[in-house]
Design an enzyme around this catalytic site. Structure first.
Site, PDB file in Angstrom:
ATOM      1  N   TYR A 119      43.292  59.453  42.588  1.00 45.89           N
ATOM      2  CA  TYR A 119      43.012  58.839  41.281  1.00 45.89           C
ATOM      3  C   TYR A 119      43.517  59.794  40.212  1.00 45.89           C
ATOM      4  O   TYR A 119      43.254  61.002  40.271  1.00 45.89           O
ATOM      5  CB  TYR A 119      41.501  58.639  41.125  1.00 45.89           C
ATOM      6  N   GLU A 207      45.617  54.620  33.540  1.00 50.89           N
ATOM      7  CA  GLU A 207      44.833  54.879  34.757  1.00 50.89           C
ATOM      8  C   GLU A 207      45.666  54.519  35.981  1.00 50.89           C
ATOM      9  O   GLU A 207      46.102  53.385  36.124  1.00 50.89           O
ATOM     10  CB  GLU A 207      43.545  54.042  34.744  1.00 50.89           C
TER      11      GLU A 207
END
Ligand code: ADP
Ligand code: MG
Length: 401
Positions: A119, A207
């Site tokens: 991530y 993101e």
């Protein structure tokens, strides 16, 4: 303003960020044609909606055993079948709410053999007033859950705007992800490109989940969610064109036409206020009085009667609204203008909700006179506390009845 994954990837690719090849498709035919332009032997058919969690999402119209909104295909026939099954259906994910979102676009992209998922996100951290980099080894998962269950697996680094991104930031992120050697170099390079993209587009959020290591040892962006600062869109006309109105709340679109700052919330008391600070204070005091605001609405400093009418209609068209609180300080904006707008709008739409109005400032007496002579059932309030108490009581009474 948010954009779709395929638009985000096309944008990031322009900054040199490594993404798998892919094409958007609005129909099954386009999906098949897109797959034909990719080498195979693995394709991914991805629902394009402005919400994450698509892979684990469920289609309302398909049974509970049906696959989610991100599907692997091993042949072009499979691409066709998945596309036909997903297009036009309603996808419900952890981020859409129970109503879900209709899938109107697909993204057909190269399937990648994934060795590991990470991530990586860049966002505006309001506390430090800096761009923050958030990295975690727990990629492909819901990051809120990771933050809750294993906060130690999330590393946050902020960037000093005076220096910008420095090589040590790249090294820190690589270390946080447990990368060394060539992969650490790739990681620093991807981060630098994402940072350039963030600044260059006035992004509010980038993101990447997952950022994957392929079996071949390459870092690749497999999913990207990008949002921009709406207040900066005037200097990015090309990005503004990426807006997909079908993904946005109809009331918010209507409000933006009249230059009203409107944000829909979960409560039942509609608010019409001038000035963002007063709007925040009004929402606070509604909550303090035991109520819940249905929206944030700032009609701005110099609103016209038309603008006030539009604002009032937007509030009333929300079925969740059970009562309205108008709280206006007439400075540049005159109270009689507000009153005329309220009366005009209330006449146009049959007003059944209790309406509490607190006016103060320029031409307040004239404003109050217009309201009281209108024949509308308006409750006048003396100050902010009084107004909040009155509207909360009126809505409670209405909901109980
Ligand atoms: P969402 O986050 O909305 O569920 P993603 O794009 O992250 O959607 O896809 C979910 C999962 O599907 C990813 O975590 C990844 O494991 C897999 N996936 C996504 N894109 C690809 C791809 N191009 N090749 C192989 N697997 C992929
Ligand atoms: Mg994802």
């Amino acid at each position: 303003m948010n954009i779709h994954e395929y638009q985000a990837k096309e944008l990031l690719a322009k900054f040199g960020v490594p993404v798998p090849a892919g094409f958007a498709a609005m129909s099954v035919e386009e999906a098949v044609a897109a797959a034909g332009k990719l080498p195979g032997p693995l394709w991914v058919v991805k629902s394009q909606i402005h919400a994450g969690g698509r892979g684990k999402g469920k289609f309302t119209e398909l049974g509970p055993d049906a696959k989610g909104g991100v599907r692997l295909a091993h042949s072009i026939d499979e691409v066709r079948d998945h596309s036909a099954e997903m297009l036009g259906k309603t996808l419900v994910t952890v981020q859409t709410g129970p109503a879900g979102k209709q899938v109107q676009r697909l993204y057909i992209t190269d399937g990648v053999d994934i060795a590991k998922e990470f991530y990586l996100a860049l966002l505006v951290d309001r506390e430090s007033g800096r761009i923050a980099i958030v990295a975690s080894t727990e990629g492909g998962m819901n990051i809120e859950e990771v933050a809750h269950a294993t906060p130690d697996k999330i590393t946050t680094i902020t960037v000093d705007p005076a220096t910008g991104l420095m090589p040590h930031h790249g090294r820190s992120v690589a270390a946080a992800l447990g990368l060394s050697g060539d992969l650490a170099k790739q990681c620093a390079s991807v981060l630098a490109k994402l940072y350039d993209a963030f600044l260059g587009t006035d992004a509010s959020q980038i993101e990447i989940n997952p950022l994957a290591i392929t079996e071949g040892g390459q870092l690749m962006v497999l999913d990207a969610k990008v949002g921009f600062d709406s207040n900066a869109m005037f200097r990015h006309k090309d990005l503004a064109e990426l807006r997909d109105l079908s993904e946005e709340d109809a009331h918010e679109i209507e409000a933006s036409k009249y230059d009203l700052a409107y944000i829909k919330l979960d409560g039942d008391i509609g608010c019409m206020v001038n000035g963002a600070g007063l709007a925040m204070a009004t929402m606070d005091i509604i909550k303090l009085s035991g109520g819940e605001p249905a929206n944030f609405l700032d009609v701005g400093g110099g609103a016209s009667k038309e603008k006030v009418t539009a604002a009032f209609k937007i509030i009333l068209s929300d079925p969740a609204v059970k009562g309205i609180l108008v709280n206006i300080f007439g400075g540049i904006m005159r109270c009689d203008t507000i009153a005329e707008g309220i009366v005009a709008a209330a006449r146009e739409v049959k007003l059944e909700d209790p309406l509490v109005v607190r006016l103060e400032g320029t031409n307040v007496d004239l404003g109050k006179k217009i309201l009281s002579e209108s024949g509308l059932p308006i409750v006048a309030a003396d100050d902010l506390g009084d107004a909040a108490n009155k509207i909360v009581a009126a809505v409670k009474q209405r909901v109980a009845a």
